[in-house]
Scaffold this motif. Sequence first.
Motif, mmCIF file in Angstrom:
data_model
loop_
_atom_site.group_PDB
_atom_site.id
_atom_site.type_symbol
_atom_site.label_atom_id
_atom_site.label_comp_id
_atom_site.label_asym_id
_atom_site.label_seq_id
_atom_site.Cartn_x
_atom_site.Cartn_y
_atom_site.Cartn_z
ATOM 1 N N CYS A 122 1.143 -3.280 3.957
ATOM 2 C CA CYS A 122 0.087 -4.271 3.687
ATOM 3 C C CYS A 122 0.046 -4.636 2.207
ATOM 4 C CB CYS A 122 -1.275 -3.703 4.079
ATOM 5 S SG CYS A 122 -1.471 -3.556 5.844
ATOM 6 N N VAL A 155 -4.822 -5.456 6.347
ATOM 7 C CA VAL A 155 -4.919 -4.179 7.058
ATOM 8 C C VAL A 155 -3.915 -4.149 8.215
ATOM 9 C CG1 VAL A 155 -7.352 -3.749 6.511
ATOM 10 C CG2 VAL A 155 -6.777 -5.131 8.498
ATOM 11 N N CYS A 156 -3.600 -2.918 8.658
ATOM 12 C CA CYS A 156 -2.688 -2.746 9.785
ATOM 13 C C CYS A 156 -3.038 -1.418 10.460
ATOM 14 C CB CYS A 156 -1.235 -2.760 9.305
ATOM 15 S SG CYS A 156 -0.755 -1.242 8.458
ATOM 16 N N CYS A 182 -3.114 1.725 7.878
ATOM 17 C CA CYS A 182 -4.201 1.900 6.918
ATOM 18 C C CYS A 182 -5.568 1.828 7.597
ATOM 19 C CB CYS A 182 -4.090 0.946 5.729
ATOM 20 S SG CYS A 182 -3.958 -0.787 6.123
ATOM 21 N N LYS A 227 0.811 -1.219 0.000
ATOM 22 C CA LYS A 227 0.000 0.000 0.000
ATOM 23 C C LYS A 227 0.849 1.275 0.000
ATOM 24 C CE LYS A 227 -4.102 -2.088 2.113
ATOM 25 N NZ LYS A 227 -5.114 -1.990 3.202
ATOM 26 N N CYS A 259 1.911 1.968 4.029
ATOM 27 C CA CYS A 259 2.225 0.883 4.958
ATOM 28 C C CYS A 259 2.646 -0.333 4.145
ATOM 29 C CB CYS A 259 0.993 0.559 5.822
ATOM 30 S SG CYS A 259 -0.418 -0.030 4.877
HETATM 31 ZN ZN ZN Z 1 -1.731 -1.310 6.272
#
Ligand code: ZN
Length: 502
Positions: free
Chosen positions: A36, A48-49, A52, A31, A34
């Motif tokens: 991901c 996701v993290c 994001c 992304k 990040c």
């Molecule tokens: Zn993320």
Amino acid sequence: MTTPVPFDDAIAQFDPVIGLEVHVELGTRTKMFCGCPTDFGAEPNTQVCPVCLGLPGSLPVANAKAIESIIRIGLALNCDIVEWCRMARKNYFYPDMPKDYQVSQYDEPICINGYLDVTVATDDGPQVFRVEIERVHMEEDTGKLTHAGGATGRIHGADYSLVDYNRAGIPLVEIVTKPVVGTGALAPIVARAYVTELRDIMRALGVSDVKMEEGSLRCDANVSLHHAGEPWGTRSETKNVNSLRSVERAVRSEIERQAGVLLSGGRVVQETRHFHEDTGVTTPGRSKEHAEDYRYFPEPDLVPIAPSREWVDELRATLPEQPSARRARLAQAWGISDFDMQALINAGVLDVVEESIAAGVSPEAARKWWAGELTRVANEQGVEVTALSVTHADILRIEELIASGSINDKLARQVFEGVLAGEGTPDEVVASRGLAVVSDDGALLAAIDEALAAQPDVAEKIRGGKVQAAGAIVGAVMKSTRGQADAAKVRALLLERLGISE
Ligand code: ZN
Ligand code: ADP
Ligand code: MG
């Protein structure tokens, strides 16, 4: 609702202005801010993290590959790459956006002042339009909402909505044109040609898979109408048009609709609209009469982007051949006109034709089969022509069979049919369907005798010198051999049989 005015009448009275905003989802592995992954179609909310998802305390870091891609896009679109710019926060609340703001660019886009020349086929030959590009900027995508329980899949009437943040934070590039004037009746096809050209450039750059059906390329089409010599009209903005054909149809139907509104004394409202594939018309979305205040401000968590001139030059050196230059080169190599080239592009078969030719198929044959029979079958099955299960080796073999006289063009179509139906290689289809041309003189003579016996009056005429009448017998033989004979040969054998020399 006022009645739309037929397109030609609308254009006779008004000049259209169009403007296109295209979003391209970059094909980076990770992304924008990040690490991901960005794979399409994963289980919801598995990619996701904290960054994001916009969790407190998380900090974004810009994806260098994405910045590299947008600079390459800008260069391919003849833009200036600025020496310094920042990301900005666009503040608004919507459930698909976990941070309550989108990181985007506002008054400091990274690429500015570009252009793209597009060619459209007209009755008077190809015509080139220069579409000027206002800006190319970097932003992040939002998540995806699914509205469940309703009949239409829209939020209206739904029982509840589901949100998937896998897409949130995927790098997006937005390419905005300046208003395009002077296209007249060609406005819809210029719009389509522009998006097509843009897609081809993205593909050549390798920065995105540009699949409109999966949303990795999305287009908003702005349209307004005015009387020649008068100020421009108010525009509408048709959002997220998701196929090339729809871009053309949406612009066209907006011109027809707005002409209807204006001619009945109404006023075009500045609003977003939705295009409906099934009916081919647009319906109102949200009003843009009052500009929303997004309280843009420079993103404080990210450092400015200051691409060095050396880096920009390095990236310039990685640009591929522009699709337009490639087309000119191929047209020359294959000895075809601009018009024929345009036909291949419109049919979406340029790449496969090039591949077939590289595999040894002649340019004429490659064009003929891909733009003709294979496109027809693909349309009939509602699939992309490239999804058909025919290989370049199959086409090459079918051409060899035609060249050696084993089959003719008509039988070749049946061979293709068999190959596409999974009946095996061309040779296997010829054998199993018994498609070889009947070249055995004995068999042909037997068929000729039969036809002569069935039509004694015609036979008499030919014997009496009316050679033109031979066509009826040749036709009967072609029919009885199910097209598997060489008509010229049948004719020669027939005349020989009747002792007539031409
Ligand atoms: Zn993320
Ligand atoms: P918004 O945020 O409202 O979408 P943008 O500036 O991002 O505004 O995009 C507006 C698009 O509409 C641009 O492509 C611009 O060239 C185009 N445009 C502006 N004025 C007109 C007009 N009168 N008719 C048609 N298109 C227009
Ligand atoms: Mg917009």
